[in-house]
Design a protein around this motif. Structure first.
Motif, PDB file in Angstrom:
ATOM      1  N   ARG A   1       0.684  -0.961  -0.059  1.00 46.77           N
ATOM      2  CA  ARG A   1      -0.029  -0.244  -0.043  1.00 46.77           C
ATOM      3  C   ARG A   1       0.690   1.358  -0.013  1.00 46.77           C
ATOM      4  NH1 ARG A   1      -5.139   0.046  -0.970  1.00 46.77           N
ATOM      5  NH2 ARG A   1      -6.074   1.074   0.804  1.00 46.77           N
ATOM      6  N   LEU A   2       0.580   2.150  -1.003  1.00 48.24           N
ATOM      7  CA  LEU A   2       1.136   3.401  -0.815  1.00 48.24           C
ATOM      8  C   LEU A   2       0.580   4.483  -0.418  1.00 48.24           C
ATOM      9  CD1 LEU A   2       3.338   5.373  -2.382  1.00 48.24           C
ATOM     10  CD2 LEU A   2       2.164   5.524  -4.257  1.00 48.24           C
ATOM     11  N   ASP A   3       1.141   5.353   0.534  1.00 49.57           N
ATOM     12  CA  ASP A   3       0.433   6.460   1.081  1.00 49.57           C
ATOM     13  C   ASP A   3       1.077   7.691   0.242  1.00 49.57           C
ATOM     14  OD1 ASP A   3      -0.184   9.010   2.447  1.00 49.57           O
ATOM     15  OD2 ASP A   3      -0.278   7.822   4.158  1.00 49.57           O
ATOM     16  N   THR A   4       0.008   8.134  -0.642  1.00 46.53           N
ATOM     17  CA  THR A   4       0.459   9.290  -1.607  1.00 46.53           C
ATOM     18  C   THR A   4       0.647  10.623  -1.064  1.00 46.53           C
ATOM     19  OG1 THR A   4      -1.988   9.856  -2.025  1.00 46.53           O
ATOM     20  CG2 THR A   4      -1.194   8.065  -3.558  1.00 46.53           C
ATOM     21  N   ARG A   5       0.346  10.737   0.399  1.00 51.63           N
ATOM     22  CA  ARG A   5       0.652  12.006   1.035  1.00 51.63           C
ATOM     23  C   ARG A   5       1.994  11.970   1.424  1.00 51.63           C
ATOM     24  NH1 ARG A   5      -4.450  10.494   4.829  1.00 51.63           N
ATOM     25  NH2 ARG A   5      -3.012   8.663   4.709  1.00 51.63           N
ATOM     26  N   THR A   6       2.731  10.890   1.694  1.00 53.31           N
ATOM     27  CA  THR A   6       4.169  10.935   2.398  1.00 53.31           C
ATOM     28  C   THR A   6       4.863  10.099   1.431  1.00 53.31           C
ATOM     29  OG1 THR A   6       3.722   8.834   3.739  1.00 53.31           O
ATOM     30  CG2 THR A   6       3.246  11.030   4.624  1.00 53.31           C
ATOM     31  N   LEU A   7       4.358   9.439   0.315  1.00 54.16           N
ATOM     32  CA  LEU A   7       5.110   8.998  -0.701  1.00 54.16           C
ATOM     33  C   LEU A   7       6.033   7.444   0.009  1.00 54.16           C
ATOM     34  CD1 LEU A   7       6.247  11.502  -3.127  1.00 54.16           C
ATOM     35  CD2 LEU A   7       4.254  10.044  -3.253  1.00 54.16           C
ATOM     36  N   THR A   8       5.266   6.747   0.831  1.00 53.14           N
ATOM     37  CA  THR A   8       5.745   5.970   1.487  1.00 53.14           C
ATOM     38  C   THR A   8       4.979   4.595   1.268  1.00 53.14           C
ATOM     39  OG1 THR A   8       4.773   6.546   3.714  1.00 53.14           O
ATOM     40  CG2 THR A   8       6.970   7.193   3.661  1.00 53.14           C
ATOM     41  N   PHE A   9       5.607   3.552   1.292  1.00 53.36           N
ATOM     42  CA  PHE A   9       4.817   2.294   1.055  1.00 53.36           C
ATOM     43  C   PHE A   9       5.050   1.201   2.031  1.00 53.36           C
ATOM     44  CE2 PHE A   9       8.315   2.357  -1.833  1.00 53.36           C
ATOM     45  CZ  PHE A   9       8.942   0.981  -1.777  1.00 53.36           C
ATOM     46  N   GLU A  10       4.282   0.211   2.290  1.00 48.11           N
ATOM     47  CA  GLU A  10       4.531  -0.984   3.168  1.00 48.11           C
ATOM     48  C   GLU A  10       3.458  -2.185   2.882  1.00 48.11           C
ATOM     49  OE1 GLU A  10       4.152  -0.308   7.185  1.00 48.11           O
ATOM     50  OE2 GLU A  10       2.213   0.845   7.065  1.00 48.11           O
ATOM     51  N   VAL A  11       3.733  -3.316   3.115  1.00 44.54           N
ATOM     52  CA  VAL A  11       2.850  -4.360   2.903  1.00 44.54           C
ATOM     53  C   VAL A  11       2.116  -4.173   4.397  1.00 44.54           C
ATOM     54  CG1 VAL A  11       2.362  -6.902   2.941  1.00 44.54           C
ATOM     55  CG2 VAL A  11       4.379  -5.695   1.619  1.00 44.54           C
ATOM     56  N   THR A  12       0.544  -4.514   4.023  1.00 48.45           N
ATOM     57  CA  THR A  12      -0.238  -4.542   5.055  1.00 48.45           C
ATOM     58  C   THR A  12      -1.353  -5.383   4.838  1.00 48.45           C
ATOM     59  OG1 THR A  12      -1.592  -2.777   4.279  1.00 48.45           O
ATOM     60  CG2 THR A  12       0.146  -2.151   5.729  1.00 48.45           C
ATOM     61  N   ASP A  13      -2.267  -5.737   5.838  1.00 50.59           N
ATOM     62  CA  ASP A  13      -3.172  -6.860   5.560  1.00 50.59           C
ATOM     63  C   ASP A  13      -4.602  -5.986   5.617  1.00 50.59           C
ATOM     64  OD1 ASP A  13      -1.829  -9.139   5.835  1.00 50.59           O
ATOM     65  OD2 ASP A  13      -2.152  -9.215   8.222  1.00 50.59           O
ATOM     66  N   VAL A  14      -5.314  -6.010   4.333  1.00 54.44           N
ATOM     67  CA  VAL A  14      -6.487  -5.256   4.103  1.00 54.44           C
ATOM     68  C   VAL A  14      -7.701  -6.254   3.704  1.00 54.44           C
ATOM     69  CG1 VAL A  14      -5.074  -3.485   3.206  1.00 54.44           C
ATOM     70  CG2 VAL A  14      -5.639  -5.316   1.568  1.00 54.44           C
ATOM     71  N   PRO A  15      -8.814  -6.164   3.681  1.00 54.14           N
ATOM     72  CA  PRO A  15      -9.892  -6.886   3.334  1.00 54.14           C
ATOM     73  C   PRO A  15     -10.018  -7.262   2.046  1.00 54.14           C
ATOM     74  CG  PRO A  15     -10.822  -5.007   4.665  1.00 54.14           C
ATOM     75  CD  PRO A  15      -9.478  -4.712   4.128  1.00 54.14           C
ATOM     76  N   VAL A  16     -10.244  -8.517   1.636  1.00 56.39           N
ATOM     77  CA  VAL A  16     -10.306  -8.960   0.486  1.00 56.39           C
ATOM     78  C   VAL A  16     -11.522  -8.248  -0.253  1.00 56.39           C
ATOM     79  CG1 VAL A  16     -10.796 -10.891  -1.244  1.00 56.39           C
ATOM     80  CG2 VAL A  16      -9.275 -11.099   0.724  1.00 56.39           C
TER      81      VAL A  16
END
Length: 348
Positions: free
Chosen positions: A9-24
């Motif tokens: 997932r990319l946070d377009t406000r901070t331009l940082t990304f990380e793998v997270t668990d999200v709903p299917v």
């Protein structure tokens, strides 16, 4: 079906990304849920990461738009598809309400939503897709190669066949023979262009272009470049030039290498500005400049058949595969041109 999935997932406000668990995500009417097998890392992904291209959707988004996989679930009103089908989703969704869409010309949608920019993409274990934008993958085509059909190959195809309207026997120059330009070279040769000139700074890329169908490969810094193109074309210069980089220097050099009535197709994009020279010179030369973006969904099916029947060889187009957790390494390799990659895939 699991209730959650891993996604980059990319946070377009901070331009940082990380793998997270999200709903299917759950498929709605006309949608299918695709279990992602592979998804490419594209230069446009990098442009979103560095802020060159603005985000068009939610502030936190899943990137990746060159995907392949199998259908995991089907929403209401979907016909002709079944769970387990191998597919490539289109990298965009027509709006359905503009003038083009209302007359059924979805390929000319004026408000196309781009996957991974306006809505979640496929750097994840699952992604949603419109059934109308799916392409079936032949059994003898690998899902690795199928993934890059949805931009890295189809965008060059659209540029060569639709925007350039390239004809048999026309001379071609390709500025930037990397991820997109490599396939422009191959497709131009498949169409019957001759001769084909690849122009790139990287000697490894130039050598690869020659192996894949270019007749001549030149360094753009070579002071003899105009003379060598003139010699190869009997003084006529190029009928068509493709700028797969999108910088001022590549655009203007490609334009200068065109002959009378030559066509320049801009495929690569940046925020740099370009000049066409004087209106007198431009008018007398009768050159044309054409902008290009994307492809028609039907193009992916054509390319899948070409790969399936052995007409198009993409065996050298996959330069590496990384996990979701290692997307940063794939991005680094692409940014730094480490190993002169064509495409690096993400395997969730």
């Amino acid at each position: 079906m699991p209730s959650t999935m891993r996604a980059q997932r990319l946070d377009t406000r901070t331009l940082t990304f990380e793998v997270t668990d999200v709903p299917v995500p759950q498929p709605g009417p006309g949608d299918v849920l695709v279990e992602v097998a592979f998804c490419g890392i594209c230069h446009s992904d990098l442009s979103l990461l560095d802020g060159t291209f603005p985000a068009m959707g939610p502030p936190v988004i899943t990137q990746g738009h060159e995907a392949s996989g199998t259908i995991a679930a089907i929403g209401p009103d979907v016909v002709g598809w079944a769970v387990g089908d191998r597919v490539v989703p289109a990298a965009g969704r027509p709006c359905g309400v503009c003038r083009s869409c209302l007359r059924g010309d979805y390929g000319s949608c004026t408000a196309l939503a781009l996957m991974a920019f306006a809505y979640d993409g496929a750097w994840a274990e699952y992604t949603l897709a419109q059934a109308g934008g799916l392409t079936r993958v032949p059994d003898n085509v690998s899902l690795e190669q199928a993934a890059i059909l949805a931009d890295a190959v189809s965008t060059p195809y659209g540029a060569v066949v639709h925007t350039a309207d390239l004809r048999v026997g026309e001379s071609v120059g390709v500025w930037g023979a990397g991820g997109v330009g490599t396939h422009v070279v191959q497709l131009a040769r498949l169409v019957g262009a001759t001769p084909i000139v690849a122009v790139d700074l990287d000697p490894v890329v130039r050598a690869r272009a020659l192996e894949l169908g270019a007749d001549l490969a030149l360094d753009s810094r070579d002071p003899d470049l105009p003379a060598r193109i003139a010699e190869l074309t009997d003084g006529a210069m190029l009928d068509v030039a493709f700028d797969a980089v999108g910088l001022t220097v590549t655009f203007e050099q490609a334009l200068a290498m065109l002959g009378t009535r030559g066509r320049l197709v801009g495929v690569g994009m940046s925020l740099e500005e370009v000049s066409l020279g004087s209106t007198l010179g431009f008018g007398l030369s009768r050159k044309q400049v054409r902008g290009h973006l994307g492809y028609d969904v039907a193009d992916v099916g054509v390319l899948a058949r070409l790969v399936s029947t052995g007409r198009l060889d993409l065996s050298r187009s996959i330069s590496g595969i990384v996990s979701l957790e290692d997307v940063g390494e794939g991005i680094r390799r692409l940014q730094e041109r480490d190993g002169s990659p064509v495409r690096i895939l993400v395997q969730p």
